[in-house]
Enzyme design. Structure first.
Site, PDB file in Angstrom:
ATOM      1  N   LYS A 186     -11.317  48.128  12.631  1.00 47.85           N
ATOM      2  CA  LYS A 186     -12.212  49.049  13.334  1.00 47.85           C
ATOM      3  C   LYS A 186     -13.648  48.613  13.049  1.00 47.85           C
ATOM      4  CE  LYS A 186     -13.781  53.810  13.788  1.00 47.85           C
ATOM      5  NZ  LYS A 186     -13.783  55.147  13.178  1.00 47.85           N
ATOM      6  N   GLY A 214     -18.789  65.237  12.826  1.00 45.74           N
ATOM      7  CA  GLY A 214     -18.801  66.422  11.980  1.00 45.74           C
ATOM      8  C   GLY A 214     -19.271  67.696  12.669  1.00 45.74           C
TER       9      GLY A 214
END
Length: 190
Positions: free
Chosen positions: A104, A165
């Protein structure tokens, strides 16, 4: 055949996964808690922040002692990298230590929002693909960038759908729909 349901297949670069959920290995109290959380999640893939998780110092607890890389696919990532040089070094190290080629790529442009730096990301993707990596790319939800990543040879795209978040869910559904229609790559909402 009428009534037959097509089985949902999640495939990245010829590898088939049972679960579409990808979980992290950071933010847990210890490696035992990490292993329990991963097992409970049912995920087949776990991200591993190469710069933050011990994968090589045998004098300290190793992630591999708790999460078997033969049963769970490790996805080394470049968490904490803000430029191509650091990201390339990090992923080359992961390949050297664990033989991992599916990775990733995550190059941040801003410490507060954790938005990706697309200029560095595009540049790095091109290098990694040429080196034989199977690159899952953390990116903006810009359909033009998604298409460029596909054309460069990325294995999957992971567009940022909302500020990290925030818990806001997908903020720009239209861009995600455009990306889904114009690329053939697996689309993983980050």
């Amino acid at each position: 055949m009428a009534g037959r349901v097509k089985k949902d297949v999640f495939k990245i670069d010829k590898k088939i996964f049972k679960s579409r959920l990808i979980v992290g290995t950071g933010k847990y109290k210890n490696l035992e808690e990490t292993a329990k959380a991963i097992k409970s999640s049912g995920a087949d893939i776990v991200t591993v922040a190469v710069r933050r998780v011990n994968i090589s110092d045998k004098k300290k607890p190793l992630l591999m002692d708790y999460v078997n890389p033969k049963k769970i696919t490790y996805l080394p990532n470049t968490a904490g990298c803000f430029n191509a040089k650091d990201a390339l070094r990090t992923l080359r190290l992961a390949r050297e230590i664990g033989g991992w080629k599916m990775v990733k790529l995550e190059i941040l442009g801003d410490k507060k929002t954790l938005y990706p730096d697309m200029i560095e990301t595009l540049k790095t993707t091109e290098v990694l693909v040429k080196e034989g990596f199977k690159v899952l790319v953390y990116c903006t939800d810009d359909p033009l960038h998604a298409k460029k990543l596909e054309d460069m040879g990325a294995s999957a795209i992971m567009p940022l759908a909302a500020p990290i978040g925030s818990g806001l869910g997908i903020q720009n559904k239209i861009n995600i729909q455009i990306i889904r229609k114009q690329t053939k790559l697996p689309l993983i909402i980050d």
